[in-house]
Design an enzyme around this catalytic site. Sequence first.
Site, PDB file in Angstrom:
ATOM      1  N   HIS A 241      31.348  19.181  31.688  1.00 36.53           N
ATOM      2  CA  HIS A 241      32.588  18.710  32.281  1.00 36.53           C
ATOM      3  C   HIS A 241      33.591  19.853  32.133  1.00 36.53           C
ATOM      4  CE1 HIS A 241      30.805  14.767  32.364  1.00 36.53           C
ATOM      5  NE2 HIS A 241      30.657  14.755  31.049  1.00 36.53           N
ATOM      6  N   GLU A 279      28.371  16.146  37.376  1.00 34.55           N
ATOM      7  CA  GLU A 279      28.669  14.923  38.108  1.00 34.55           C
ATOM      8  C   GLU A 279      30.173  14.799  38.347  1.00 34.55           C
ATOM      9  OE1 GLU A 279      30.423  13.094  35.957  1.00 34.55           O
ATOM     10  OE2 GLU A 279      29.405  12.917  34.036  1.00 34.55           O
TER      11      GLU A 279
END
Length: 327
Positions: A241, A279
């Site tokens: 992330h 993602e």
Amino acid sequence: MSDIKAKAELEVMQQGALPDGRRWTLDGEGYQCQLDSNTFFALLNVNNGSNAQIQIPHDEAESSKLNGWLEWLFDIHGDVAIVELVSLNGDKIKEIFKSDFYQQTEIWYRGNNGGTFPLRWVENDQGVKHPFRAEPVKGEVYRRHFHTLGMDLSLRHLDPDKDLELFTSWMNVGRVAKFWEEEGDLEKQKKFIREVIQDPHKYPLIASFDDVPFAYFEVYWALEDRIAPYYECHSFDRGAHMLVGNSRFLGRRYALAWLKGVSHFMFLDDSRTQTLVGEPRADNGPLLKYMNGTFGWKKVKEFDFPHKRAALISCDRADFFEGAGKV
């Protein structure tokens, strides 16, 4: 700055130096490069395709002093994939492949794994069986000079005391809060950081350009992460992330450097890692624009997490290292 523009500027300059001060000059024959205070070598055929030559005394062929020059060559001249070391009379000594060169941990990597950590299976609190993970090193774990920027990119473990105020300010930047949804005061961020550090599948990193912090990367093992059920996950897949908190370092030329550098670190941190994944939110257009088709990264699909519509992005190890110098 693109590789083509950087190369063109070099050729106009006709001379320059590595960060350590060793100099190069360019003439009609090619580059003359300083190996040490007493030795120079010729760098030939750089602009003639994927193969270049280094003409160097035989007893210097294995010298680590070449590493800085190879990094400069592969960074500035992205088309070069193979360097032939030849003797002064033109006999081939050895070949150096770019894909092999960038997999050497000793040049850039400062971590404690590098693929040597033993394989032992354990089970976490959620009942997921996974390899036992090495505890992250505290301090700097990666440093690499990007010649196209003229700057060092470094990664270090997040310090929960030293970095708290900076981290809190980044989490409250509007464009960051839009995608992370974790804005809040110091106490909230202290709790967030504590939970990340205590989670054995996460590796919180502060990224800097020339030692100026600009971003947070939360590297994770995919098998123990929420992403695992949404694709064919393997034991050493890795993801991250990310957020860029320092607006000074927004923009394509910086993004290309940190994307390459962080991807490089994740592959070096364990040689068993064959795939990187991510993602991001499916509506994070700027990030997806930088990543799709860059250094082996590609958008695979969109899918629904309970909390967001996400894009699955992935990068294969072979694709990354084969194209290590190209966008």
